[in-house]
Scaffold this active site. Structure first.
Site, PDB file in Angstrom:
ATOM      1  N   HIS A   1     -11.618  38.456  -1.395  1.00  0.00           N
ATOM      2  CA  HIS A   1     -11.056  39.776  -1.465  1.00  0.00           C
ATOM      3  C   HIS A   1      -9.457  39.151  -2.133  1.00  0.00           C
ATOM      4  O   HIS A   1      -8.827  38.166  -1.820  1.00  0.00           O
ATOM      5  CB  HIS A   1     -10.622  40.200  -0.312  1.00  0.00           C
ATOM      6  CG  HIS A   1      -9.715  41.718  -0.371  1.00  0.00           C
ATOM      7  ND1 HIS A   1      -8.558  41.556  -0.441  1.00  0.00           N
ATOM      8  CD2 HIS A   1     -10.321  43.035  -0.398  1.00  0.00           C
ATOM      9  CE1 HIS A   1      -8.161  43.058  -0.544  1.00  0.00           C
ATOM     10  NE2 HIS A   1      -9.223  43.727  -0.210  1.00  0.00           N
TER      11      HIS A   1
ATOM     12  N   ALA B   1       3.860  53.937  25.624  1.00  0.00           N
ATOM     13  CA  ALA B   1       2.939  54.779  24.656  1.00  0.00           C
ATOM     14  C   ALA B   1       3.168  54.658  23.122  1.00  0.00           C
ATOM     15  O   ALA B   1       4.255  54.838  22.872  1.00  0.00           O
ATOM     16  CB  ALA B   1       2.923  56.354  24.966  1.00  0.00           C
TER      17      ALA B   1
ATOM     18  N   THR C   1       4.065  43.125  18.330  1.00  0.00           N
ATOM     19  CA  THR C   1       3.883  42.261  17.356  1.00  0.00           C
ATOM     20  C   THR C   1       4.200  40.670  17.819  1.00  0.00           C
ATOM     21  O   THR C   1       4.185  39.631  17.094  1.00  0.00           O
ATOM     22  CB  THR C   1       4.796  42.549  16.254  1.00  0.00           C
ATOM     23  OG1 THR C   1       5.987  42.673  16.528  1.00  0.00           O
ATOM     24  CG2 THR C   1       4.334  43.971  15.585  1.00  0.00           C
ATOM     25  N   LYS C   2       4.743  40.807  18.914  1.00  0.00           N
ATOM     26  CA  LYS C   2       5.476  39.413  19.906  1.00  0.00           C
ATOM     27  C   LYS C   2       5.095  39.426  21.083  1.00  0.00           C
ATOM     28  O   LYS C   2       5.040  40.375  21.674  1.00  0.00           O
ATOM     29  CB  LYS C   2       7.046  39.125  19.254  1.00  0.00           C
ATOM     30  CG  LYS C   2       7.765  40.056  19.846  1.00  0.00           C
ATOM     31  CD  LYS C   2       8.985  39.770  19.164  1.00  0.00           C
ATOM     32  CE  LYS C   2       9.856  40.768  19.671  1.00  0.00           C
ATOM     33  NZ  LYS C   2      11.371  40.621  19.008  1.00  0.00           N
TER      34      LYS C   2
ATOM     35  N   ARG D   1      10.297  46.670  21.159  1.00  0.00           N
ATOM     36  CA  ARG D   1      11.258  45.973  21.515  1.00  0.00           C
ATOM     37  C   ARG D   1      11.834  46.271  22.893  1.00  0.00           C
ATOM     38  O   ARG D   1      11.534  47.185  23.270  1.00  0.00           O
ATOM     39  CB  ARG D   1      12.498  46.334  20.715  1.00  0.00           C
ATOM     40  CG  ARG D   1      12.937  47.701  20.821  1.00  0.00           C
ATOM     41  CD  ARG D   1      14.122  48.355  19.589  1.00  0.00           C
ATOM     42  NE  ARG D   1      14.250  49.722  19.834  1.00  0.00           N
ATOM     43  CZ  ARG D   1      13.694  50.751  19.979  1.00  0.00           C
ATOM     44  NH1 ARG D   1      12.224  50.721  19.840  1.00  0.00           N
ATOM     45  NH2 ARG D   1      14.142  51.777  20.388  1.00  0.00           N
TER      46      ARG D   1
END
Length: 179
Positions: A112, A153, A158-159, A173
């Site tokens: 790809h 919710a 991402t971390k 955050r």
């Protein structure tokens, strides 16, 4: 595109087997029997765990052998658990409805054009004791969520999330510490 040529007959047959197994899990309306069926298939499920109508993806790689849940875990309707990279849920974890735990990403088959920019990534998701994930939260590969943490919710994690913190938003955050 020859899918069988790419993944092989063994994975194709495993995919078929686990598709049927998921149907069996889906029609089973008793959460304790659902937990028992997962245990039979290789998962480790702690006592008192309640599993509603949840979905799994990428079972053709390792089946349920990389799925570990502690005691008194609750997983709500429509949650999607990608088992490829492994999932570890501590005791008393609550996973609300429609939560997605993604343990791997892959933009497509080998060759790809985006593969060189976004190579496949895989990593275990670990969620600490007493943590809570709100409805439709998404957790990306390799993330650890600490003990007693809250993910709001719709948040996209991402971390890593520290213990006793509240995280919200896209990307998630921290907005508060829990005392």
């Amino acid at each position: 595109m020859n899918v069988i040529g790419i993944i092989g007959w063994e994975k194709a047959l495993r995919f078929l087997f686990f598709t049927v197994y998921q149907f069996l899990l889906h029609i089973c309306v008793v959460p304790q029997i659902r937990a028992f069926l997962l245990t039979l298939a290789g998962a480790k499920i702690g006592e008192g765990t309640v599993l509603l109508d949840i979905r799994f993806s990428n079972l053709h790689h390792h089946g349920f052998t990389r799925l570990r849940m502690g005691k008194r875990v609750f997983v709500g309707d429509g949650a999607l658990l990608d088992t490829r990279g492994g999932i570890l849920l501590g005791d008393d974890v609550t996973i609300s409805s429609r939560v997605i735990l993604i343990t791997h990403t892959n933009v497509g088959f080998p060759g790809h054009p985006l593969q060189k920019h976004y190579p496949p990534k895989e990593g275990k998701i670990t969620i600490g004791e007493g943590a809570y994930l709100g409805t439709a939260a998404i957790v990306l590969p390799g993330i650890t969520i600490g003990k007693m943490a809250v993910v709001g919710a719709g948040a996209v994690v991402t971390k890593d999330v520290a213990a006793k913190t509240v995280e919200v938003g896209v990307p998630a955050r921290s907005i508060k510490r829990i005392k």
